[in-house]
Design a protein around this motif. Structure first.
Motif, PDB file in Angstrom:
ATOM      1  N   THR A 187     -42.157 -27.696 -47.633  1.00 43.15           N
ATOM      2  CA  THR A 187     -41.929 -26.255 -47.721  1.00 43.15           C
ATOM      3  C   THR A 187     -43.088 -25.587 -47.005  1.00 43.15           C
ATOM      4  O   THR A 187     -43.870 -26.247 -46.315  1.00 43.15           O
ATOM      5  CB  THR A 187     -41.861 -25.809 -49.189  1.00 43.15           C
ATOM      6  OG1 THR A 187     -43.121 -26.095 -49.822  1.00 43.15           O
ATOM      7  CG2 THR A 187     -40.738 -26.529 -49.934  1.00 43.15           C
ATOM      8  N   VAL A 188     -43.216 -24.288 -47.192  1.00 41.19           N
ATOM      9  CA  VAL A 188     -44.307 -23.583 -46.524  1.00 41.19           C
ATOM     10  C   VAL A 188     -45.658 -24.102 -47.002  1.00 41.19           C
ATOM     11  O   VAL A 188     -46.621 -24.184 -46.234  1.00 41.19           O
ATOM     12  CB  VAL A 188     -44.195 -22.062 -46.784  1.00 41.19           C
ATOM     13  CG1 VAL A 188     -45.398 -21.331 -46.218  1.00 41.19           C
ATOM     14  CG2 VAL A 188     -42.909 -21.516 -46.185  1.00 41.19           C
ATOM     15  N   ARG A 189     -45.735 -24.501 -48.279  1.00 38.40           N
ATOM     16  CA  ARG A 189     -47.033 -24.857 -48.863  1.00 38.40           C
ATOM     17  C   ARG A 189     -47.273 -26.357 -49.005  1.00 38.40           C
ATOM     18  O   ARG A 189     -48.395 -26.815 -48.866  1.00 38.40           O
ATOM     19  CB  ARG A 189     -47.163 -24.211 -50.244  1.00 38.40           C
ATOM     20  CG  ARG A 189     -47.201 -22.688 -50.222  1.00 38.40           C
ATOM     21  CD  ARG A 189     -47.376 -22.129 -51.618  1.00 38.40           C
ATOM     22  NE  ARG A 189     -47.461 -20.675 -51.620  1.00 38.40           N
ATOM     23  CZ  ARG A 189     -46.411 -19.868 -51.589  1.00 38.40           C
ATOM     24  NH1 ARG A 189     -45.195 -20.403 -51.574  1.00 38.40           N
ATOM     25  NH2 ARG A 189     -46.550 -18.566 -51.580  1.00 38.40           N
ATOM     26  N   ASP A 190     -46.223 -27.119 -49.313  1.00 39.28           N
ATOM     27  CA  ASP A 190     -46.430 -28.509 -49.704  1.00 39.28           C
ATOM     28  C   ASP A 190     -45.601 -29.458 -48.843  1.00 39.28           C
ATOM     29  O   ASP A 190     -44.554 -29.088 -48.317  1.00 39.28           O
ATOM     30  CB  ASP A 190     -46.057 -28.714 -51.178  1.00 39.28           C
ATOM     31  CG  ASP A 190     -46.889 -27.851 -52.101  1.00 39.28           C
ATOM     32  OD1 ASP A 190     -48.120 -27.913 -52.011  1.00 39.28           O
ATOM     33  OD2 ASP A 190     -46.297 -27.104 -52.920  1.00 39.28           O
ATOM     34  N   ILE A 191     -46.080 -30.712 -48.769  1.00 43.70           N
ATOM     35  CA  ILE A 191     -45.350 -31.759 -48.077  1.00 43.70           C
ATOM     36  C   ILE A 191     -45.351 -33.012 -48.943  1.00 43.70           C
ATOM     37  O   ILE A 191     -46.358 -33.332 -49.595  1.00 43.70           O
ATOM     38  CB  ILE A 191     -45.969 -32.042 -46.683  1.00 43.70           C
ATOM     39  CG1 ILE A 191     -45.100 -33.026 -45.891  1.00 43.70           C
ATOM     40  CG2 ILE A 191     -47.388 -32.557 -46.802  1.00 43.70           C
ATOM     41  CD1 ILE A 191     -45.449 -33.094 -44.405  1.00 43.70           C
ATOM     42  N   GLU A 192     -44.212 -33.687 -48.973  1.00 47.92           N
ATOM     43  CA  GLU A 192     -44.077 -34.912 -49.751  1.00 47.92           C
ATOM     44  C   GLU A 192     -43.674 -36.052 -48.826  1.00 47.92           C
ATOM     45  O   GLU A 192     -42.962 -35.848 -47.834  1.00 47.92           O
ATOM     46  CB  GLU A 192     -43.019 -34.738 -50.854  1.00 47.92           C
ATOM     47  CG  GLU A 192     -43.382 -33.684 -51.889  1.00 47.92           C
ATOM     48  CD  GLU A 192     -42.317 -33.547 -52.961  1.00 47.92           C
ATOM     49  OE1 GLU A 192     -41.257 -34.210 -52.823  1.00 47.92           O
ATOM     50  OE2 GLU A 192     -42.530 -32.792 -53.932  1.00 47.92           O
ATOM     51  N   TYR A 193     -44.121 -37.267 -49.184  1.00 50.26           N
ATOM     52  CA  TYR A 193     -43.863 -38.435 -48.356  1.00 50.26           C
ATOM     53  C   TYR A 193     -43.214 -39.546 -49.178  1.00 50.26           C
ATOM     54  O   TYR A 193     -43.446 -39.672 -50.382  1.00 50.26           O
ATOM     55  CB  TYR A 193     -45.172 -38.989 -47.769  1.00 50.26           C
ATOM     56  CG  TYR A 193     -45.936 -38.036 -46.892  1.00 50.26           C
ATOM     57  CD1 TYR A 193     -45.539 -37.800 -45.583  1.00 50.26           C
ATOM     58  CD2 TYR A 193     -47.073 -37.376 -47.373  1.00 50.26           C
ATOM     59  CE1 TYR A 193     -46.253 -36.926 -44.770  1.00 50.26           C
ATOM     60  CE2 TYR A 193     -47.788 -36.508 -46.570  1.00 50.26           C
ATOM     61  CZ  TYR A 193     -47.375 -36.284 -45.263  1.00 50.26           C
ATOM     62  OH  TYR A 193     -48.078 -35.424 -44.460  1.00 50.26           O
ATOM     63  N   ALA A 194     -42.406 -40.349 -48.495  1.00 49.92           N
ATOM     64  CA  ALA A 194     -41.852 -41.559 -49.101  1.00 49.92           C
ATOM     65  C   ALA A 194     -41.604 -42.563 -47.991  1.00 49.92           C
ATOM     66  O   ALA A 194     -41.241 -42.196 -46.869  1.00 49.92           O
ATOM     67  CB  ALA A 194     -40.559 -41.264 -49.853  1.00 49.92           C
ATOM     68  N   LEU A 195     -41.812 -43.844 -48.296  1.00 55.09           N
ATOM     69  CA  LEU A 195     -41.572 -44.915 -47.329  1.00 55.09           C
ATOM     70  C   LEU A 195     -40.537 -45.860 -47.909  1.00 55.09           C
ATOM     71  O   LEU A 195     -40.733 -46.441 -48.970  1.00 55.09           O
ATOM     72  CB  LEU A 195     -42.864 -45.672 -47.016  1.00 55.09           C
ATOM     73  CG  LEU A 195     -42.768 -46.674 -45.861  1.00 55.09           C
ATOM     74  CD1 LEU A 195     -42.675 -45.928 -44.533  1.00 55.09           C
ATOM     75  CD2 LEU A 195     -43.962 -47.617 -45.850  1.00 55.09           C
ATOM     76  N   LEU A 196     -39.409 -45.994 -47.211  1.00 53.23           N
ATOM     77  CA  LEU A 196     -38.343 -46.894 -47.632  1.00 53.23           C
ATOM     78  C   LEU A 196     -38.435 -48.167 -46.803  1.00 53.23           C
ATOM     79  O   LEU A 196     -38.458 -48.114 -45.577  1.00 53.23           O
ATOM     80  CB  LEU A 196     -36.968 -46.247 -47.448  1.00 53.23           C
ATOM     81  CG  LEU A 196     -36.524 -45.243 -48.529  1.00 53.23           C
ATOM     82  CD1 LEU A 196     -37.351 -43.964 -48.444  1.00 53.23           C
ATOM     83  CD2 LEU A 196     -35.055 -44.914 -48.383  1.00 53.23           C
TER      84      LEU A 196
END
Length: 367
Positions: free
Chosen positions: A131-140
């Protein structure tokens, strides 16, 4: 294909760095979506996202991204009437959106894990959601992934997702360690292939001659067993020994490799194939017909053919994925997109992929 170089650089150096990734392109662009560049605060850059017109500006932005510890989204308008306003007057005619991320914490950990999985022969998918403020990560890791990049955002731009597949380098086995192979090895390493030099003569197949390649010594039957050749591999038969080349061809044809290229004249090709037909995955004689003469020019024609084969596989994969999505939407298996143009977009992408595939296939007919 320099993403592998970027990952290796991250592993080798823990000093501050920022990852720049092209997430979206509108119109013409020198690099496609998914291209990456690692910007070290020391000044070094690995990879490129433009012909040089954006790198300096991105390097200046990278310092503030690292200092803040937060990602940033940058858009460059390269239309002639627009980019003159900020001085470069590149005139490429497109818009480029890039994601800048400090390589630290979870992102660094996942990128190193991706490198580890690739070394084990596994593809992974790196998912980003921001989003404007946050970033999330995931590795499959466990799964079968289409070798592509997906980028989606809502109409207000409040939520964006990007899924990027990171695949191992395709393996190119060069059977024959003669002098002419040196030029092919040199250029193939720069276009994203993991190179194996295979030969029955230990005095020719050495790390001293091919320091950046894997070397395997043995007769054809031993090499096929040792290397465990499979359907994702590329093979170039170029030992110039008719008996050895014929034996290698006999052993590998049933394996249905992605690509088997055979060095030599048309007369020699007829001698090799005297007892069987030439299947569609065989390029004989090897290389695109560009009037090449000598080892260096032949290496260019071979490299061009390898790129075309690899691109053809990717375009077919994209076309099949789009077709699946298109038909699932027709039969109620997919929610309607917000803009109501899912079918039109799917059709347009499929036609584009078909054109790419057709262009590649038109040059694949054996000579």
């Amino acid at each position: 294909m320099e993403l592998h170089d970027v990952l290796s650089a991250i592993q080798a150096d823990e000093r501050p760095s920022v990852l720049a990734t092209i997430v979206c392109v509108e119109g013409h662009s020198y690099r496609k979506a998914g291209a990456t560049m690692l910007i070290k605060l020391s000044g070094e850059k690995i990879g490129m996202v433009s012909p040089g017109c954006l790198e300096q500006d991105l390097a200046e932005r990278a310092a503030s991204v690292w200092a803040s510890g937060r990602f940033d989204m940058i858009e460059y308008n390269m239309n002639p009437d627009e980019d003159m306003l900020w001085g470069d007057a590149v005139g490429c005619g497109g818009k480029i959106q890039l994601l800048l991320e400090p390589v630290t914490g979870l992102l660094r950990s996942l990128l190193l894990d991706a490198l580890k999985q690739n070394a084990a022969g596994l593809a992974v998918r790196l998912d980003r959601s921001w989003t404007v403020r946050d970033i999330e990560y995931a590795l499959l890791v466990d799964g079968s992934f289409d070798d592509s990049l997906e980028y989606t955002g809502d109409e207000d731009g409040d939520s964006t997702q990007m899924r990027m597949v990171i695949s191992p380098k395709p393996r190119l086995v060069l059977f024959g360690a003669g002098k002419d192979v040196e030029a092919i090895c040199s250029i193939a390493k720069h276009i994203g292939f993991h190179i194996v030099i295979a030969d029955w003569r230990p005095e020719l197949c050495t790390k001293e001659r091919f320091p950046e390649a894997e070397c395997a010594v043995g007769m054809p039957e031993q090499l096929v067993e040792r290397l465990q050749l499979h359907s994702e591999d590329y093979l170039l038969i170029c030992s110039h020994n008719l008996h050895q080349d014929k034996e290698m061809l006999r052993l590998t044809l049933p394996l249905q490799l992605v690509y088997i290229g055979i060095m030599g004249s048309k007369k020699r090709i007829r001698l090799l194939f005297e007892t069987f037909l030439i299947p569609s995955n065989v390029r004989a004689p090897v290389g695109l017909s560009i009037g090449a003469d000598g080892p260096s020019e032949i290496a260019v024609s071979v490299a061009a053919e390898l790129i075309a084969v690899r691109a053809g596989r990717k375009s077919r994969s994209r076309r099949e994925a789009v077709r699946d999505a298109y038909f699932s939407s027709l039969f109620g298996g997919r929610a309607k997109q917000a803009n109501g143009r899912a079918e039109a977009v799917a059709g347009a992408i499929e036609r584009q992929a078909a054109r790419l595939d057709g262009a590649a296939c038109s040059i694949f007919k054996p000579s």
